[in-house]
Design an enzyme around this catalytic site. Structure first.
Site, PDB file in Angstrom:
ATOM      1  N   ALA A 208       0.842  -1.197   0.000  1.00 59.84           N
ATOM      2  CA  ALA A 208       0.000   0.000   0.000  1.00 59.84           C
ATOM      3  C   ALA A 208       0.878   1.248   0.000  1.00 59.84           C
ATOM      4  O   ALA A 208       1.963   1.264   0.585  1.00 59.84           O
ATOM      5  CB  ALA A 208      -0.900   0.009   1.221  1.00 59.84           C
ATOM      6  N   HIS A 209       0.393   2.264  -0.662  1.00 65.77           N
ATOM      7  CA  HIS A 209       1.086   3.562  -0.669  1.00 65.77           C
ATOM      8  C   HIS A 209       1.128   4.102   0.762  1.00 65.77           C
ATOM      9  O   HIS A 209       0.142   3.970   1.503  1.00 65.77           O
ATOM     10  CB  HIS A 209       0.330   4.521  -1.583  1.00 65.77           C
ATOM     11  CG  HIS A 209       1.133   5.735  -1.940  1.00 65.77           C
ATOM     12  ND1 HIS A 209       1.376   6.737  -1.041  1.00 65.77           N
ATOM     13  CD2 HIS A 209       1.753   6.083  -3.092  1.00 65.77           C
ATOM     14  CE1 HIS A 209       2.117   7.668  -1.622  1.00 65.77           C
ATOM     15  NE2 HIS A 209       2.358   7.294  -2.873  1.00 65.77           N
ATOM     16  N   PRO A 210       2.248   4.727   1.159  1.00 65.38           N
ATOM     17  CA  PRO A 210       2.345   5.252   2.526  1.00 65.38           C
ATOM     18  C   PRO A 210       1.199   6.200   2.897  1.00 65.38           C
ATOM     19  O   PRO A 210       0.812   6.258   4.070  1.00 65.38           O
ATOM     20  CB  PRO A 210       3.688   5.996   2.529  1.00 65.38           C
ATOM     21  CG  PRO A 210       4.484   5.341   1.455  1.00 65.38           C
ATOM     22  CD  PRO A 210       3.512   4.871   0.414  1.00 65.38           C
TER      23      PRO A 210
END
Lengths: 316, 372
Positions: A208-210
């Site tokens: 997942a994107h930060p």
């Protein structure tokens, strides 16, 4: 005080602005709008400032294909050579066809995501619990995948790009939200060995994107899990769960609001979804007793909630 | 390049029946051993180990001598011999049935077209499909010719003579015929195709994998390979470029097969990506044009009919262990009948009045450039 409610027609401009400022997905990755979608908002009271939004899709992938990669495993072994290889495979699937979906999550940059997102998630889950028959057995929540410094997805660059020479954001701008279903028709239909992808693309599988870290945590706390499905565009994890196994659904109850001046000592923090013409969710101290939810008169009246109002409640 | 009368190879080339193709026997071990050691890494289908080579020769001799029904396990090795010195200058082989004990793996080239009208995109994607299509087909193997003969017409005999043998023993071979060719690799045996495909599943160089698997069939290796099709656009560029590319040492035998009508577009070697050519035997040029001719007379070429002007033929005689083939010009003496020079008849062990098999050479004889 924060409050969650469904979007109204006159919210459209504000929601659009919020999506642009605080949308968590890489543009072009989100699901297409459906007929029965409800956009839930969290707003600050009393100023009405929009803090977060999310789209609840009743049944995804029924109008057009909803594709994702199933991340699988195969073992190639040769005892004589002392070789034992566990390999990841990617298989383009439509496993989530018909599932309900929580998508298009946006959080205002100045808002505290760890405070706002739990409320948003609860509003959606209690709404589903109240209207269980309108929703599918399974809920999915795609999380945005990782992107590099230039804002492009290494997963798309290493895989999708070879089958559709386009930038997802550009494709969205040109073709609208339906572009993804069309793009999926161009993707490989045979299983892929992840080891054939560039290292950066492999590393992006299920990551997942930060920016979605808080959302990931909140949905995990609600009981959603990564079950080896990823977005076919950016490789982001798709969280999912059997709705009836979520605490917020299985452990929530209907009640009539009962206003009191003093709460018993075992009262606790609850998420309370007020039903009726204008559904609202907020956090209140209270206690469920025999089909009645006892709440402080003073707190309830801040939202103009009255005695006997039908509510759906769960422990916060 | 014009023929140079001082060049031994050119003189030999112009000489009818100078070289003979015949079944290899146990006595050819020293000659074949020399050939086995002369070959480059990774393209060697002759074992270098003396005992293994001797075993292979014994198997071949048994196959040529067998009158039993074919089991499919047979291998046939031929040698190209200088009729003057008895020196072995080349070899070629046939395996009756590919993958006899097991499956024979290849990659099949396939193309998938996916389209989206809405996005205005039509994609033609090249994929490699692991298949067993060639299991059981007859394989042409072990082609080697001494470099001194590479620029002559004699490699034609080495390659096409095998087809005449198969034609003579149709029932012992399959209807389809194939030949593997080594793919691109460098001096150390490193192959870009292997590095991008096989290596991911083996963690080792191809020569190392070959050594490890020892005498086991290639299908042992293939069981470790990915079963799903490989999407070519996902491979590194060097590997994409190696697909269907020949190792330079294979160009000569490859061109002969292509001229025969073999298809080189359909199949690849699963390890190095070299092309595996394939055809229906009956449709090969040498097979379609093969004729049975009667030797009318044994006549030396006359000044009016010089050998160099008469049409050269691939000539073959005899079956089983008595098979012999060579190249020579023939002159027509009547319907289905030819005249042969006595020396040519001697090499083929034919007398006047006997039959032999012939097919036009169709390759320039006196032109050193000309094998194309």
């Amino acid at each position: 005080m924060m409050l969650a409610r469904p979007m109204r027609a006159d919210d459209a401009a504000a929601v659009q602005t919020l999506q642009q400022r605080g949308g968590l997905a890489i543009p072009g990755v989100a699901l297409r709008d459906g007929h029965d979608d409800i956009v839930w908002l969290v707003e600050d009271r009393p100023d009405g400032r929009l803090l977060a939004s999310a789209r609840l899709v009743a049944a995804a992938g029924l109008d057009e294909p909803l594709a994702s990669y199933h991340v699988g495993c195969v073992v190639h072994a040769a005892r004589e050579l002392q070789l034992f290889h566990r390999l990841r495979t990617l298989y383009l699937s439509h496993d989530h066809t018909g599932a309900s979906a929580l998508t298009d999550v946006a959080v205002a940059p100045e808002a505290d995501a760890t405070a706002v997102l739990p409320l948003l998630a609860r509003a959606v889950l209690l709404w589903i619990a109240e209207h269980r028959e309108r929703y599918a057995p399974r809920l999915i929540a795609p999380l945005p995948g990782v992107s590099d410094a230039t804002g492009t997805s290494p997963f798309w660059r290493g895989l999708g790009q070879h089958f559709l020479a386009a930038d997802p954001a550009q494709a969205l701008a040109t073709h609208g939200r339906g572009w993804k279903a069309h793009a999926s028709a161009l993707m490989p239909r045979h299983p892929l060995y992840a080891s054939f992808l560039p290292a950066a693309a492999q590393a992006a599988i299920g990551q997942a994107h930060p920016v979605a870290a808080s959302l990931f945590q909140v949905l995990r706390d609600e009981g959603l899990r990564y079950e080896n499905h990823i977005d076919f565009v950016d490789g982001g994890p798709i969280l999912e769960a059997e709705l009836d196994q979520l605490t917020a659904v299985a452990g929530s109850r209907r009640a009539r609001l009962a206003l009191v001046d003093t709460l018993p000592p075992d009262a606790a923090r609850h998420d309370v979804l007020a039903l009726g013409d204008s559904p609202r969710l907020r956090r209140l101290d209270g206690i469920w007793i025999d089909g009645r939810f006892l709440a402080l008169r003073e707190q309830a009246q801040e939202s103009n909630w009255h005695e006997g109002l039908p509510v759906h409640v769960a422990l916060a | 390049m014009n023929p140079n009368p001082n060049d031994a190879a050119q003189r030999a080339e112009a000489e009818p029946a100078r070289y003979l193709l015949r079944p290899a026997g146990r006595a050819d071990l020293p000659g074949l051993e020399r050939i086995a050691h002369a070959r480059a890494i990774g393209i060697n289908s002759l074992p270098r180990d003396r005992a293994q080579l001797a075993d292979k020769l014994a198997r071949s001799e048994d196959a040529f001598n067998s009158d039993d029904d074919a089991s499919g396990e047979e291998i046939y090795l031929f040698v190209l011999v200088d009729t003057r010195s008895d020196e072995v200058l080349g070899c070629s082989g046939i395996a009756a049935s590919a993958g006899f004990h097991d499956r024979f793996y290849s990659y099949r080239n396939e193309f998938i077209v996916q389209a989206s009208a809405a996005l205005g995109v039509v994609n033609r994607t090249h994929i490699l499909h692991l298949c067993h299509d060639l299991t059981g087909v007859t394989l042409l193997t072990s082609f080697y010719v001494d470099p001194s003969l590479a620029q002559t017409c004699w490699p034609q005999l080495l390659s096409r003579g095998r087809l005449l043998y198969i034609a003579r023993h149709r029932g012992r071979f399959a209807e389809r015929i194939a030949a593997e060719s080594p793919g691109l690799s460098d001096e150390s045996g490193r192959s870009p195709f292997w590095d991008a495909v096989g290596r991911r599943f083996f963690d080792m160089d191809y020569p190392q994998a070959e050594t490890l698997t020892g005498g086991r069939s290639k299908s042992f290796i293939a069981d470790l390979m990915p079963q799903a099709p490989i999407y070519v656009p996902l491979l590194p560029e060097a590997a994409q470029l190696a697909i269907g590319q020949l190792h330079p040492v294979a160009e000569l035998p490859f061109r002969i097969l292509i001229d025969e009508g073999f298809d080189a577009e359909s199949y690849l070697d699963i390890f190095d990506g070299g092309p595996t050519v394939e055809a229906r035997f009956e449709l090969l040029r040498s097979v379609r044009h093969l004729r049975s001719l009667r030797v009318a007379g044994l006549i030396e070429p006359t000044p009016e009919l010089p050998a160099s002007l008469a049409p050269w033929q691939v000539l073959a005689n005899g079956g089983g262990a008595d098979f012999r083939a060579t190249l020579a010009p023939v002159t027509r003496s009547g319907p289905g009948a030819i005249n042969l020079a006595p020396r040519v008849a001697g090499v083929l062990q034919r007398q006047a009045g006997e039959q032999l098999q012939a097919v036009a050479l169709d390759a320039p004889v006196a032109n050193a450039e000309g094998l194309a």
